[in-house]
Design a protein around this motif. Structure first.
Motif, short mmCIF file in Angstrom:
data_model
loop_
_atom_site.label_atom_id
_atom_site.label_comp_id
_atom_site.label_asym_id
_atom_site.label_seq_id
_atom_site.Cartn_x
_atom_site.Cartn_y
_atom_site.Cartn_z
N ASN A 39 0.81 -1.22 0.00
CA ASN A 39 0.00 0.00 0.00
C ASN A 39 0.84 1.27 0.00
O ASN A 39 0.29 2.37 -0.12
CB ASN A 39 -0.93 0.01 1.22
CG ASN A 39 -2.10 -0.93 1.06
OD1 ASN A 39 -2.65 -1.08 -0.03
ND2 ASN A 39 -2.50 -1.58 2.14
N THR A 40 2.16 1.13 0.13
CA THR A 40 3.02 2.31 0.16
C THR A 40 3.95 2.26 -1.06
O THR A 40 3.50 2.28 -2.18
CB THR A 40 3.77 2.39 1.50
OG1 THR A 40 2.85 2.09 2.58
CG2 THR A 40 4.32 3.79 1.76
N VAL A 115 -0.45 0.71 6.18
CA VAL A 115 0.49 1.53 5.42
C VAL A 115 1.79 1.62 6.19
O VAL A 115 1.86 1.28 7.38
CB VAL A 115 -0.07 2.94 5.15
CG1 VAL A 115 -1.27 2.90 4.23
CG2 VAL A 115 -0.41 3.65 6.46
N GLU A 117 4.91 4.00 7.55
CA GLU A 117 5.35 5.36 7.88
C GLU A 117 6.65 5.26 8.63
O GLU A 117 6.70 4.75 9.76
CB GLU A 117 4.30 6.10 8.71
CG GLU A 117 3.12 6.60 7.91
CD GLU A 117 2.26 7.59 8.68
OE1 GLU A 117 2.58 7.84 9.86
OE2 GLU A 117 1.30 8.11 8.10
N ALA A 124 -4.24 2.27 8.08
CA ALA A 124 -4.49 3.48 7.31
C ALA A 124 -5.65 4.25 7.93
O ALA A 124 -6.67 3.66 8.31
CB ALA A 124 -4.80 3.13 5.86
N GLU A 127 -8.32 9.31 5.77
CA GLU A 127 -7.80 10.12 4.66
C GLU A 127 -6.94 9.28 3.71
O GLU A 127 -7.09 9.38 2.49
CB GLU A 127 -6.99 11.29 5.21
CG GLU A 127 -6.48 12.24 4.13
CD GLU A 127 -5.71 13.41 4.71
OE1 GLU A 127 -5.20 14.22 3.90
OE2 GLU A 127 -5.62 13.51 5.94
N LYS A 128 -6.05 8.46 4.28
CA LYS A 128 -5.21 7.61 3.46
C LYS A 128 -6.07 6.64 2.65
O LYS A 128 -5.83 6.41 1.45
CB LYS A 128 -4.24 6.82 4.34
CG LYS A 128 -3.06 7.63 4.86
CD LYS A 128 -1.94 7.61 3.84
CE LYS A 128 -0.68 8.24 4.43
NZ LYS A 128 0.41 8.31 3.43
N ASP A 131 -7.80 8.36 -0.21
CA ASP A 131 -6.87 8.67 -1.31
C ASP A 131 -6.62 7.44 -2.17
O ASP A 131 -6.58 7.53 -3.41
CB ASP A 131 -5.55 9.19 -0.75
CG ASP A 131 -5.67 10.59 -0.16
OD1 ASP A 131 -6.68 11.26 -0.46
OD2 ASP A 131 -4.76 10.99 0.59
#
Length: 463
Positions: A39-40, A115, A117, A124, A127-128, A131
């Motif tokens: 996902n990243t 995700v 970070e 996630a 907002e993520k 998107d």
């Protein structure tokens, strides 16, 4: 033995694209990280490495390989491409899970989207997730996932499906839950859906996909000289299921690779060595089949066999932001056709996703060959692998500084850049002195070892 690229990645520690796991007992935490990488921007999970980057190893790693791959493949949705391999260092096995940036985001594990970070994995937020969903809704469906408009079940090459099942089992990379049902197998490979066969299924498993997709044909030409427009000695056009065509192409390459016979000083035994490392040729072909653009009828793959080089062209392009020079270091992986690449991986033809360029470079260096070249033009990507007696144009004539160095260095001797500058190139800048060494490396006369201040150049056996 672990490659320098992997060793460097481990040494840099955990981060956005690297995760260490001391063992493989908790598959759920591994799956969450793989999901997050998908996902990243992709990344690698190293199992058998502690939080400080020390290798602790995984016991009975081979016994766990298929279990890990099967668990990840079945627990993460939608189906995704990743590779699972064993590396050994000082008698210890580590398991490396290489994960590209996913093309079908969002990916879900155990009902949640994860995700990456920094050096951590987290769920996630709204907002993520929004998107990712919005990006997917506006993105065009990739060619390999589109429904095949003409393939019918009668077109299916069932022997090719059987071979995929058998080779996946033999490689220890996957065991199909229902290996007696061809359609169930294709569903597990994400090449058959409620809409029927996908384009990937057509080019991988149809008896003659070229009837519908002429761009799947491969042309192999052997030339009499190093000029591409010169007389050719052999010219073949191959067609059929992709893996079968790949194997035919590779066999033709091997037929035309010359072997060099040598007798080492003081040893009466003969040593035979091919002009090209087979692993570099195989990986170059795999990349062409897996990463090319299949969408246009004018596309394809061509292989040119010259006396002193081999060129592999495909109608694809490097991912946006990736340059040929990036292949010499760790870089994000974004495969063009992950479903097609996955079948090549299961059949034991692809070792690890995102590291093909590094493998080709290492193989050529180990073979004392010049550094291979990739060129990305509007018409497609060309990989050139230079032979043991070719590449003359890369170094037309050594300058006096280089000639003096070559006259002094015996096979296996080493020299540091600073030493070369002081002894042979005192009248030029440090930058030009280093350029001298790079030119000799590219011509296959020197082999670069190490990085930064520890860099040395070793004299090869090429003259």
């Amino acid at each position: 033995m672990i490659s320098d690229f992997i060793r460097k990645q481990i040494r840099q520690g955990e981060g956005n694209d690297t995760e260490f796991k001391t063992d493989i007992h908790n598959l759920e935490t591994i799956a969450r990280t793989v999901c997050a990488f998908l996902n990243t921007l992709g990344g690698t999970v190293f199992c058998g490495v502690d939080d400080k980057g020390n290798l602790v190893g995984v016991e009975d790693a081979k016994d766990h390989l298929q279990k890990i791959h099967a668990y990840l493949l079945e627990s993460i949705t939608p189906k995704a491409l990743f590779t699972v391999n064993i590396d050994n260092e000082d008698g210890m096995d580590i398991i490396s899970i290489d994960v590209p940036e996913g093309k079908d985001r969002p990916y879900v594990f155990a009902g949640s989207v994860y995700v990456r970070e920094g050096g951590s994995t987290r769920m996630a937020d709204a907002e993520k997730l929004r998107d990712m969903v919005q990006s997917k809704s506006v993105a065009a469906e990739r060619w390999e996932r589109r429904p095949s408009m003409a393939m019918e079940e009668s077109d299916l090459d069932r022997d090719e499906v059987r071979r995929t099942v058998q080779q996946a089992k033999e490689s220890g990379r996957f065991a199909f839950a229902n290996d007696a049902d061809d359609i169930a197998i294709l569903q597990a490979l994400a090449v058959y859906s409620a809409k029927g066969f996908t384009q990937a299924a057509d080019v991988l498993f149809a008896k003659n996909p070229a009837l519908r997709h002429p761009q799947t044909r491969v042309r192999v030409t052997r030339f009499a000289s190093d000029k591409s427009g010169d007389t050719y000695l052999d010219d073949r056009l191959l067609q059929g299921p992709l893996v079968k065509v790949f194997q035919q192409t590779f066999e033709i390459l091997l037929q035309h690779v010359r072997w060099e016979t040598r007798f080492q000083s003081g040893d009466v035994r003969r040593t035979d060595r091919p002009d090209y490392p087979f692993e570099a040729l195989r990986e170059g072909l795999v990349n062409a089949f897996a990463h090319r653009d299949y969408s246009g009828f004018s596309g394809g793959i061509t292989v040119g066999i010259y006396p002193h080089r081999i060129e592999i062209w495909n109608s694809g392009h490097f991912p946006e932001g990736l340059q040929p020079a990036d292949l010499k270091k760790n870089h994000p992986s974004l495969p063009t056709n992950p479903d097609i690449a996955h079948v090549f991986y299961l059949r034991g033809l692809m070792e690890r996703i995102g590291r093909g360029g590094q493998l080709i470079i290492n193989a050529c260096q180990d073979h004392s060959l010049p550094t291979p070249k990739w060129v990305d033009r509007p018409t497609g990507v060309t990989l050139t692998i230079f032979g043991r007696t070719g590449h003359e144009k890369e170094l037309l004539s050594p300058n006096p500084r280089q000639q003096a160095l070559l006259a002094q260095l015996e096979r296996g001797d080493q020299i540091r850049p600073g030493e070369y500058h002081q002894r042979y190139a005192v009248d030029v800048s440090d930058r030009q002195a280093r350029r001298d060494l790079v030119e000799l490396e590219e011509a296959g006369l020197l082999l670069r070892i190490g990085k930064g201040a520890s860099t040395v150049y070793r004299r090869t056996d090429r003259t």
